[in-house]
Design a protein around this motif. Structure first.
Motif, PDB file in Angstrom:
ATOM      1  N   ASP A 220      12.178  37.649  52.345  1.00  9.02           N
ATOM      2  CA  ASP A 220      12.018  36.642  51.306  1.00  9.02           C
ATOM      3  C   ASP A 220      13.346  36.412  50.584  1.00  9.02           C
ATOM      4  O   ASP A 220      13.637  35.295  50.144  1.00  9.02           O
ATOM      5  CB  ASP A 220      10.949  37.094  50.307  1.00  9.02           C
ATOM      6  N   GLY A 221      14.154  37.481  50.463  1.00 11.40           N
ATOM      7  CA  GLY A 221      15.428  37.367  49.756  1.00 11.40           C
ATOM      8  C   GLY A 221      16.471  36.546  50.484  1.00 11.40           C
ATOM      9  O   GLY A 221      17.425  36.042  49.864  1.00 11.40           O
ATOM     10  N   TYR A 222      16.323  36.367  51.811  1.00 10.26           N
ATOM     11  CA  TYR A 222      17.329  35.609  52.566  1.00 10.26           C
ATOM     12  C   TYR A 222      17.428  34.155  52.116  1.00 10.26           C
ATOM     13  O   TYR A 222      18.440  33.498  52.353  1.00 10.26           O
ATOM     14  CB  TYR A 222      17.035  35.681  54.067  1.00 10.26           C
ATOM     15  N   GLN A 223      16.383  33.620  51.472  1.00  7.76           N
ATOM     16  CA  GLN A 223      16.448  32.233  51.000  1.00  7.76           C
ATOM     17  C   GLN A 223      17.507  32.040  49.926  1.00  7.76           C
ATOM     18  O   GLN A 223      17.921  30.918  49.653  1.00  7.76           O
ATOM     19  CB  GLN A 223      15.083  31.801  50.444  1.00  7.76           C
ATOM     20  N   TRP A 224      17.943  33.155  49.298  1.00  9.54           N
ATOM     21  CA  TRP A 224      18.896  33.055  48.197  1.00  9.54           C
ATOM     22  C   TRP A 224      20.337  33.270  48.632  1.00  9.54           C
ATOM     23  O   TRP A 224      21.233  33.244  47.790  1.00  9.54           O
ATOM     24  CB  TRP A 224      18.535  34.079  47.112  1.00  9.54           C
ATOM     25  N   VAL A 225      20.567  33.510  49.909  1.00  6.96           N
ATOM     26  CA  VAL A 225      21.942  33.790  50.362  1.00  6.96           C
ATOM     27  C   VAL A 225      22.398  32.697  51.336  1.00  6.96           C
ATOM     28  O   VAL A 225      21.635  31.814  51.695  1.00  6.96           O
ATOM     29  CB  VAL A 225      22.034  35.168  51.039  1.00  6.96           C
ATOM     30  N   GLY A 226      23.666  32.786  51.768  1.00 12.74           N
ATOM     31  CA  GLY A 226      24.179  31.830  52.747  1.00 12.74           C
ATOM     32  C   GLY A 226      25.304  30.968  52.229  1.00 12.74           C
ATOM     33  O   GLY A 226      25.938  30.225  52.977  1.00 12.74           O
ATOM     34  N   SER A 227      25.587  31.067  50.911  1.00 19.71           N
ATOM     35  CA  SER A 227      26.659  30.247  50.339  1.00 19.71           C
ATOM     36  C   SER A 227      28.024  30.917  50.442  1.00 19.71           C
ATOM     37  O   SER A 227      29.031  30.325  50.094  1.00 19.71           O
ATOM     38  CB  SER A 227      26.349  29.977  48.859  1.00 19.71           C
ATOM     39  N   GLY A 228      28.038  32.160  50.917  1.00 18.36           N
ATOM     40  CA  GLY A 228      29.313  32.885  50.981  1.00 18.36           C
ATOM     41  C   GLY A 228      29.730  33.467  49.647  1.00 18.36           C
ATOM     42  O   GLY A 228      30.841  33.961  49.495  1.00 18.36           O
TER      43      GLY A 228
END
Length: 401
Positions: A220-228
């Motif tokens: 569920d926490g992966y939705q908050w990452v990815g922006s570097g």
């Protein structure tokens, strides 16, 4: 250390004073005295004074009573703080429209200091800081431009409380504080804090042995990452590795750890706040070591030993402000565990040695739990007759006691 009830009984028997005679001389009934000696009831101070005189204890009984009374008072004070902090977390979680004022002074220092301090005083400090924020929330004493910043401040202080209660061995209260932190992150629209909360909830579930739920929190926490921005993805992937390793999936656990390395390499900006809310390379290596010791040894144990060693070396060589003493001590236990899996008992004993002399206030719940598992491994039939294994098990048991 001998307790007051144990000392009372020991000195009475040593003086060859029967219970009926003792009751007459200290002016208490026998039933009460039995309760005092067994520890079922706390003896009053005047009983300690009378018994000290009757048994010729030369102040020993009074000193023991005073020592335990101080411990009882400290425990009661900690209980009051915990109850007040938990009530506030429940209130924060229940607020439909959390309105936060100015960014609280001391949040950054608390996050950094937590790495090198026992959890109880950090709990007290976080509770005091958050109480001030909570009063501003209730009263509306803030500028609208500061609202988002204080959402984050209150969330981080709730996060500190979550870690403190988990380190003190209470995952239910920890989860309540983490829930409050998550609500604050939601109202602030802060993806970095939201990812940290997801990782912390997963940590709490892992503490409870619920690896399925822990894995859901991570994913569920992966939705908050990815922006570097920040180390949130690396931390979550390491949490995923811990879940998968405990579920027996070696390949997927190693893949998740490799994914954490890749996430760190892609990172363009560091964490906005360090300390408890950062995830250093040392911490990442620590997570890797703590994951792979739950598998079947072999290559997993070899990598676990390398990663735990790297974590210890990085912390010892790095800045004091970034040194997480509790995690460094746990890394010694993980290294020792990997050494046992590799059938190196001497190496295991050497690895855990720095942990075995810790004072009781520095023995967080994780240390006791993980050292107990190591003792069980060293107590296996295959090490019967191994003097080093037996001595290490005895030392671990003394630590837990």
């Amino acid at each position: 250390m001998t307790t007051f009830p144990e000392l009372l009984r020991e000195l009475r028997l040593l003086a060859r004073v029967s219970m009926p005679e003792f009751a007459l001389r200290v002016h208490y009934d026998r039933t009460s005295l039995h309760h005092f000696e067994s520890g079922r009831r706390t003896a009053p101070f005047d009983l300690a004074e009378k018994a000290d005189e009757v048994l010729g204890a030369d102040g020993c009984l009074v000193a023991a009573w005073l020592r335990e009374d101080e411990a009882r008072r400290e425990a009661a004070a900690a209980h009051r703080t915990r109850a007040a902090a938990l009530a506030m977390s429940n209130d924060l979680s229940a607020l439909a429209d959390l309105d936060i004022a100015a960014l609280q002074e001391g949040v950054e220092a608390t996050a950094v200091d937590y790495l090198g301090s026992p959890p109880a005083p950090m709990m007290d400090r976080a509770h005091v800081l958050r109480a001030d924020a909570f009063e501003r929330i209730r009263s509306g004493h803030h500028r609208s431009a500061d609202r988002s910043d204080l959402y984050v401040a209150a969330g981080r202080l709730s996060g500190v409380l979550a870690y403190a209660l988990l380190d003190m061995g209470d995952p239910d209260e920890a989860l309540a504080h983490a829930g409050a932190a998550g609500r604050c992150a939601e109202y602030a629209g802060d993806a970095e804090l939201a990812a940290w909360v997801a990782g912390t909830k997963s940590l709490i579930a892992r503490f409870q042995g619920d690896y399925g739920q822990a894995l859901e929190y991570v994913r569920d926490g992966y939705q908050w990452v990815g922006s570097g921005h920040g180390t949130g993805e690396a931390r979550l992937r390491c949490g995923e590795a811990q879940c998968l390793a405990n579920l027996g999936n070696s390949r997927a656990a190693n893949d998740a750890l490799d994914g954490a390395d890749e996430a760190r390499a892609r990172m363009r900006h560091g964490d906005s706040l360090g300390g408890l809310f950062g995830f250093s390379q040392a911490k990442q290596s620590y997570y890797a070591g703590s994951s792979l010791i739950w598998l079947q040894g072999g290559h997993d144990a070899e990598r676990a030993a390398r990663e735990a060693t790297a974590a210890i070396e990085l912390w010892q060589a790095g800045p004091t402000a970034e040194r997480s003493l509790d995690d460094e001590r746990l890394a010694h236990i993980y290294l020792a565990t990997a050494q046992v899996q590799l059938d190196d008992v001497e190496g295991a004993a050497e690895a855990i040695r720095p942990v075995l002399s810790l004072p009781v206030e520095e023995q967080i719940s994780w240390i006791v739990k993980r050292a107990d598992r190591l003792a069980g491994m060293l107590g296996a039939p295959r090490y019967a007759g191994n003097r080093t294994a037996a001595e290490t098990v005895a030392a671990i048991n003394a630590l837990a006691a």
